[in-house]
Write an enzyme that holds these catalytic residues in place. Sequence first.
Site, PDB file in Angstrom:
ATOM      1  N   ASP A 201       0.826  -1.204   0.000  1.00 43.03           N
ATOM      2  CA  ASP A 201       0.000   0.000   0.000  1.00 43.03           C
ATOM      3  C   ASP A 201       0.861   1.254   0.000  1.00 43.03           C
ATOM      4  O   ASP A 201       1.852   1.338   0.733  1.00 43.03           O
ATOM      5  CB  ASP A 201      -0.906  -0.018   1.246  1.00 43.03           C
ATOM      6  CG  ASP A 201      -1.918   1.107   1.264  1.00 43.03           C
ATOM      7  OD1 ASP A 201      -2.661   1.240   0.277  1.00 43.03           O
ATOM      8  OD2 ASP A 201      -1.965   1.842   2.263  1.00 43.03           O
ATOM      9  N   GLU A 243       1.467  -0.247  -5.097  1.00 43.55           N
ATOM     10  CA  GLU A 243       0.553   0.845  -5.419  1.00 43.55           C
ATOM     11  C   GLU A 243       1.364   2.132  -5.436  1.00 43.55           C
ATOM     12  O   GLU A 243       1.749   2.651  -4.386  1.00 43.55           O
ATOM     13  CB  GLU A 243      -0.569   0.948  -4.378  1.00 43.55           C
ATOM     14  CG  GLU A 243      -1.554   2.067  -4.691  1.00 43.55           C
ATOM     15  CD  GLU A 243      -2.373   2.510  -3.479  1.00 43.55           C
ATOM     16  OE1 GLU A 243      -3.497   2.996  -3.683  1.00 43.55           O
ATOM     17  OE2 GLU A 243      -1.880   2.387  -2.345  1.00 43.55           O
TER      18      GLU A 243
END
Length: 555
Positions: A201, A243
Site C-alpha cells: 500500500d 501501489e
Amino acid sequence: MLEELWYKNAIIYSLDLETFMDLNGDGVGDFAGLARRLDYLNAMGIDCVWLAPFQPTPNKDNGYDVYDYYGVDQRHGSSGDFVEFMHQANKRGIKVIIDLVVNHTSDQHPWFQDARSSEDAEHRDWYVWSKKKPSDWDEGMVFPGVQESTWTYDKKAKSWYFHRFYEFQPDLNMDNPKVREEIQRIMGFWLQLGVCGFRVDAVPFMIESPVPGSDNHELNFDYLRDMRRFLQWRRGDAILLGEANVLPEETKKYFGDKGDGIQMMFNFYVNQHLFYALATGEIEPLVEALEETRTHMPTVQWAHFLRNHDELDLGRLTDEQREKVFARFAPDKDMQLYDRGIRRRLSTMLGNRQQSELAYSLMFSLPGTPVIRYGDEIGMGDDLSLNERDAVRTPMQWTDDHQAGFSEADKLVHPVIDKGPYSYHHVNVENQRREPNSLLNWMTALIRLRQECTEIGFGDWQILKTNKPKVLCMHYSWQGSSLIILHNFDEKAHEVILDLKQKQNGQKEKEQKLVDLMVNYESETDDKGRHYITLDAYGYRWFRTGDLSHLLKKS
C-alpha cells in the site's frame, strides 16, 4: 526461467473479505464464507486472489488502520479460519496475495500508544514527530476536502505527529532500522502461512523521509530492494505488487535499475488515459501512455485494471481531459471525489454492455497482468448514498434471495443494492450462471482466452498503424507465434485495412492468415498483402497469425 514467473500471465481477482461472503450470519464477510466461494473463482479461471486488509482494526478506513499485524480481525474469523482458507485455495491451485499496509498504523496500535507516552518510550522513534507546529501542517493531504491536515498535535506526547492519510493513521518512521526489521518479520509471518506475495500500500509514502516544514521528502529506494531480497530468500516465487501512482519516468526507480525492486506495479498512468479514450474515442494519448510505460526488464510487469476499491483517480490527465471524462462518466458532483476522481463502478459509468466488453477486452489485451475487481464480472453497480469510496464497496450479489445471498443478517456492513437496474434482483451470479450470453459467462470465456495468449505476458509488443484513427491495433510476438488485437473506440462500425508488410521489430513478417480466436473466422491477405477486418461499434477482435501449428515452433 521466464516461464516460471507465474505473475506474468496470471488473472488476479481483488476482493474485500467484509463484503464478499458472510457464512456466520453476523452481516460481515469472513474467511469461512470466502472458502465456500473458492469453487466459483476456480470455475471462472482465477489464478490469484488479492485480499484487502483483514487484520485487527478499529475499521475507520476500510481496515487500512491496522492495530495488530499478526492476527485476523474477529469479524472475519480466526487465524485457524485463515489457515483453512489457505489450504482450500492451495488445493485448487489458487495463489493468495495480501495487503501490506506499513506506511502507517492505527493510532490504537500498541506501538503508537507507547510512543506517545514519553519521549524516552521504546517506540517513540517508530513514528515521525515535531516539537514545533510544522509550517506545512495543512499541506500534502491525500484526501483533499475530507482530510484537514498532515500533522496533528497529540496532547499526551506534547508533540506533532505526521500522517500522510487520516489523523488516526500515524505514519511509521521507515528511517528507523527497527521498523524495517519489524516489517520483514510481518512479511515472514504471512509467507510462512502460505501467501505468495503482498500488494504494498502507498509505496511512495512508505519510503519517504518526511521533514517538518519541507516538501522535499527524500525517497529511499534501498528500502524496497531490501524488502525484495528478504521476500525472495523466504519464498523464491513470491512477489511485491506496488501501489504507486507516479509518472512514467519515475517507475524505473520502483522496479529497480536491474529489476531488483518490486516486481509489479499498478499502471495508473495507462488506466487514466484508457478512460479518456473510452470517454472521447481519442486513442493517441493512450498510445503515448503505453509507450511511455514500456518496460525492458523481463522480470518486471505492469498490473492493469479498470476499477479498484478506491476512486478512479484522474489526477494525471490535463484539466481539459479530466473534464471530458467527468462529463461522460460522472456529470453529477456527487459522482466525483477529492476533486480528481470518480466514485462509481465500471458498469454504471459506461452504461452499456458494448462498452463494458470493449473496456475489459482492452484491459486483458494490454501488456501486463489483468486485475479484476469483485462484482465487475457480473456488472455490479454502486450506491452513491454511501460515504466517499464506500459507494463501490457494496456486498457481492450472489442470488436474488434475502440480502443478495451475501448474508442471513438483517443489518450488513454495507447495504446491498436493492433498487434500480443494478439491484441484486436483476444482477446476480446465480442468474448469470444460467444465462449463456451473460456478462459472467462472457468474462469466463475472456479469462480462458487470455490464459491461452501467453504472448501478452511474455512477448514483445508494438502498436500497428491502421487507416482508422479510433482503432487501436496491438501486435504481440513470442517464441515464433504472434497475436493481433484490435479495439474500436468509435460508436460507429469500421472496416480496418491492415498492411502486415510493415516492418515489425526491424524485420518484415508475412502474416498471410489471421485466425479469429473468438468466432469461427479466418482472414486471408489479398494480392497486395492486406487484410480487411470489420469492427462493430465499440467492437474488438483477437487474432492469432497462422493456425495452431505455432505451438510446435515454441522452444
